[in-house]
Scaffold this motif. Sequence first.
Motif, PDB file in Angstrom:
ATOM      1  N   ALA A 182      47.874  53.397  61.377  1.00 53.03           N
ATOM      2  CA  ALA A 182      48.478  52.124  60.979  1.00 53.03           C
ATOM      3  C   ALA A 182      47.445  50.997  60.954  1.00 53.03           C
ATOM      4  O   ALA A 182      47.403  50.197  60.011  1.00 53.03           O
ATOM      5  CB  ALA A 182      49.625  51.773  61.927  1.00 53.03           C
ATOM      6  N   VAL A 183      46.589  50.933  61.978  1.00 53.73           N
ATOM      7  CA  VAL A 183      45.558  49.886  62.022  1.00 53.73           C
ATOM      8  C   VAL A 183      44.569  50.081  60.879  1.00 53.73           C
ATOM      9  O   VAL A 183      44.116  49.093  60.263  1.00 53.73           O
ATOM     10  CB  VAL A 183      44.842  49.885  63.400  1.00 53.73           C
ATOM     11  N   SER A 184      44.244  51.320  60.548  1.00 55.50           N
ATOM     12  CA  SER A 184      43.336  51.578  59.433  1.00 55.50           C
ATOM     13  C   SER A 184      43.942  51.133  58.110  1.00 55.50           C
ATOM     14  O   SER A 184      43.250  50.554  57.262  1.00 55.50           O
ATOM     15  CB  SER A 184      42.987  53.060  59.358  1.00 55.50           C
ATOM     16  N   ALA A 185      45.220  51.386  57.915  1.00 58.33           N
ATOM     17  CA  ALA A 185      45.880  50.972  56.672  1.00 58.33           C
ATOM     18  C   ALA A 185      45.937  49.454  56.557  1.00 58.33           C
ATOM     19  O   ALA A 185      45.606  48.873  55.504  1.00 58.33           O
ATOM     20  CB  ALA A 185      47.281  51.573  56.604  1.00 58.33           C
ATOM     21  N   VAL A 186      46.331  48.787  57.637  1.00 58.52           N
ATOM     22  CA  VAL A 186      46.393  47.319  57.626  1.00 58.52           C
ATOM     23  C   VAL A 186      44.992  46.733  57.485  1.00 58.52           C
ATOM     24  O   VAL A 186      44.774  45.767  56.738  1.00 58.52           O
ATOM     25  CB  VAL A 186      47.096  46.806  58.905  1.00 58.52           C
ATOM     26  N   GLY A 187      44.015  47.311  58.169  1.00 59.87           N
ATOM     27  CA  GLY A 187      42.635  46.830  58.078  1.00 59.87           C
ATOM     28  C   GLY A 187      42.052  46.980  56.683  1.00 59.87           C
ATOM     29  O   GLY A 187      41.302  46.118  56.213  1.00 59.87           O
ATOM     30  N   THR A 188      42.403  48.071  56.005  1.00 57.93           N
ATOM     31  CA  THR A 188      41.920  48.264  54.637  1.00 57.93           C
ATOM     32  C   THR A 188      42.503  47.206  53.706  1.00 57.93           C
ATOM     33  O   THR A 188      41.782  46.613  52.892  1.00 57.93           O
ATOM     34  CB  THR A 188      42.286  49.676  54.143  1.00 57.93           C
ATOM     35  N   MET A 189      43.801  46.936  53.849  1.00 56.46           N
ATOM     36  CA  MET A 189      44.421  45.903  53.008  1.00 56.46           C
ATOM     37  C   MET A 189      43.837  44.519  53.293  1.00 56.46           C
ATOM     38  O   MET A 189      43.503  43.771  52.365  1.00 56.46           O
ATOM     39  CB  MET A 189      45.937  45.904  53.224  1.00 56.46           C
ATOM     40  N   LEU A 190      43.710  44.190  54.573  1.00 54.50           N
ATOM     41  CA  LEU A 190      43.128  42.886  54.917  1.00 54.50           C
ATOM     42  C   LEU A 190      41.667  42.799  54.500  1.00 54.50           C
ATOM     43  O   LEU A 190      41.203  41.738  54.061  1.00 54.50           O
ATOM     44  CB  LEU A 190      43.265  42.626  56.426  1.00 54.50           C
ATOM     45  N   GLY A 191      40.932  43.896  54.633  1.00 55.31           N
ATOM     46  CA  GLY A 191      39.529  43.915  54.225  1.00 55.31           C
ATOM     47  C   GLY A 191      39.370  43.657  52.734  1.00 55.31           C
ATOM     48  O   GLY A 191      38.478  42.898  52.316  1.00 55.31           O
ATOM     49  N   PHE A 192      40.234  44.273  51.924  1.00 51.43           N
ATOM     50  CA  PHE A 192      40.180  44.012  50.483  1.00 51.43           C
ATOM     51  C   PHE A 192      40.549  42.568  50.163  1.00 51.43           C
ATOM     52  O   PHE A 192      39.930  41.934  49.299  1.00 51.43           O
ATOM     53  CB  PHE A 192      41.092  44.977  49.719  1.00 51.43           C
ATOM     54  N   LEU A 193      41.564  42.030  50.844  1.00 48.90           N
ATOM     55  CA  LEU A 193      41.935  40.632  50.611  1.00 48.90           C
ATOM     56  C   LEU A 193      40.786  39.686  50.945  1.00 48.90           C
ATOM     57  O   LEU A 193      40.466  38.776  50.167  1.00 48.90           O
ATOM     58  CB  LEU A 193      43.175  40.270  51.440  1.00 48.90           C
ATOM     59  N   VAL A 194      40.159  39.892  52.090  1.00 51.73           N
ATOM     60  CA  VAL A 194      39.045  39.026  52.495  1.00 51.73           C
ATOM     61  C   VAL A 194      37.861  39.207  51.549  1.00 51.73           C
ATOM     62  O   VAL A 194      37.213  38.224  51.148  1.00 51.73           O
ATOM     63  CB  VAL A 194      38.651  39.301  53.963  1.00 51.73           C
ATOM     64  N   PHE A 195      37.580  40.443  51.173  1.00 57.47           N
ATOM     65  CA  PHE A 195      36.453  40.692  50.267  1.00 57.47           C
ATOM     66  C   PHE A 195      36.655  39.986  48.927  1.00 57.47           C
ATOM     67  O   PHE A 195      35.748  39.315  48.420  1.00 57.47           O
ATOM     68  CB  PHE A 195      36.286  42.199  50.043  1.00 57.47           C
ATOM     69  N   PHE A 196      37.843  40.128  48.347  1.00 58.25           N
ATOM     70  CA  PHE A 196      38.078  39.484  47.058  1.00 58.25           C
ATOM     71  C   PHE A 196      38.192  37.975  47.187  1.00 58.25           C
ATOM     72  O   PHE A 196      37.843  37.241  46.245  1.00 58.25           O
ATOM     73  CB  PHE A 196      39.313  40.082  46.380  1.00 58.25           C
ATOM     74  N   ALA A 197      38.646  37.456  48.315  1.00 58.61           N
ATOM     75  CA  ALA A 197      38.668  36.000  48.531  1.00 58.61           C
ATOM     76  C   ALA A 197      37.247  35.461  48.591  1.00 58.61           C
ATOM     77  O   ALA A 197      36.937  34.419  47.974  1.00 58.61           O
ATOM     78  CB  ALA A 197      39.427  35.671  49.811  1.00 58.61           C
ATOM     79  N   ILE A 198      36.362  36.142  49.311  1.00 57.54           N
ATOM     80  CA  ILE A 198      34.959  35.700  49.392  1.00 57.54           C
ATOM     81  C   ILE A 198      34.281  35.873  48.038  1.00 57.54           C
ATOM     82  O   ILE A 198      33.500  35.005  47.605  1.00 57.54           O
ATOM     83  CB  ILE A 198      34.224  36.463  50.506  1.00 57.54           C
ATOM     84  N   LEU A 199      34.587  36.953  47.341  1.00 58.66           N
ATOM     85  CA  LEU A 199      33.996  37.184  46.014  1.00 58.66           C
ATOM     86  C   LEU A 199      34.423  36.118  45.015  1.00 58.66           C
ATOM     87  O   LEU A 199      33.601  35.570  44.276  1.00 58.66           O
ATOM     88  CB  LEU A 199      34.380  38.581  45.517  1.00 58.66           C
ATOM     89  N   SER A 200      35.723  35.787  45.013  1.00 60.01           N
ATOM     90  CA  SER A 200      36.203  34.749  44.078  1.00 60.01           C
ATOM     91  C   SER A 200      35.678  33.368  44.460  1.00 60.01           C
ATOM     92  O   SER A 200      35.376  32.551  43.591  1.00 60.01           O
ATOM     93  CB  SER A 200      37.723  34.737  44.018  1.00 60.01           C
ATOM     94  N   ALA A 201      35.526  33.105  45.752  1.00 64.81           N
ATOM     95  CA  ALA A 201      34.965  31.829  46.179  1.00 64.81           C
ATOM     96  C   ALA A 201      33.490  31.726  45.794  1.00 64.81           C
ATOM     97  O   ALA A 201      33.031  30.656  45.391  1.00 64.81           O
ATOM     98  CB  ALA A 201      35.138  31.649  47.687  1.00 64.81           C
ATOM     99  N   SER A 202      32.758  32.818  45.899  1.00 67.08           N
ATOM    100  CA  SER A 202      31.343  32.782  45.533  1.00 67.08           C
ATOM    101  C   SER A 202      31.155  32.660  44.010  1.00 67.08           C
ATOM    102  O   SER A 202      30.219  32.051  43.527  1.00 67.08           O
ATOM    103  CB  SER A 202      30.602  33.999  46.055  1.00 67.08           C
ATOM    104  N   ILE A 203      32.064  33.241  43.237  1.00 69.89           N
ATOM    105  CA  ILE A 203      31.994  33.119  41.778  1.00 69.89           C
ATOM    106  C   ILE A 203      32.371  31.699  41.370  1.00 69.89           C
ATOM    107  O   ILE A 203      31.756  31.118  40.461  1.00 69.89           O
ATOM    108  CB  ILE A 203      32.922  34.159  41.105  1.00 69.89           C
TER     109      ILE A 203
END
Length: 130
Positions: A106-127
């Motif tokens: 469960a923690v791995s599934a939630v962590g993967t979703m949150l990790g993708f959200l944070v990654f794309f938030a940082i990516l869109s902010a940097s763009i």
Amino acid sequence: MTDNSTAPTQQQYPQPPYAAPQSPPPHFAYPAVPASYGFGPVDGNPVGVIALFAAVTGLVFATIGGFITGGGFIFGWVMLTVGFVMGVIAVCLRGRRKWQGITAIAVSAVGTMLGFLVFFAILSASIAVS
């Protein structure tokens, strides 16, 4: 004196060669089954504990690690994958407690979703900045 010869004779029936089973005395108790027979869960699940540790570490690095270092995301995703795989293995182990493995999945599934959200938030902010 009584004469037994005049008394009516009773027919004697043959006794069986075995006796009827007797119940054990009330204080009798069956011995406990040793843990080596594989009945019931044993103490702990080391694979589940390691999976849970890897999943929580991956969650931290996948969400916060990207802000600290650029390699935090990669390390976090690797640890989330390790936590997920080991969690599945921990759940499939026979005779072990399952809650650590289920929690790691469960923690791995939630962590993967949150990790993708944070990654794309940082990516869109940097763009957007560039």
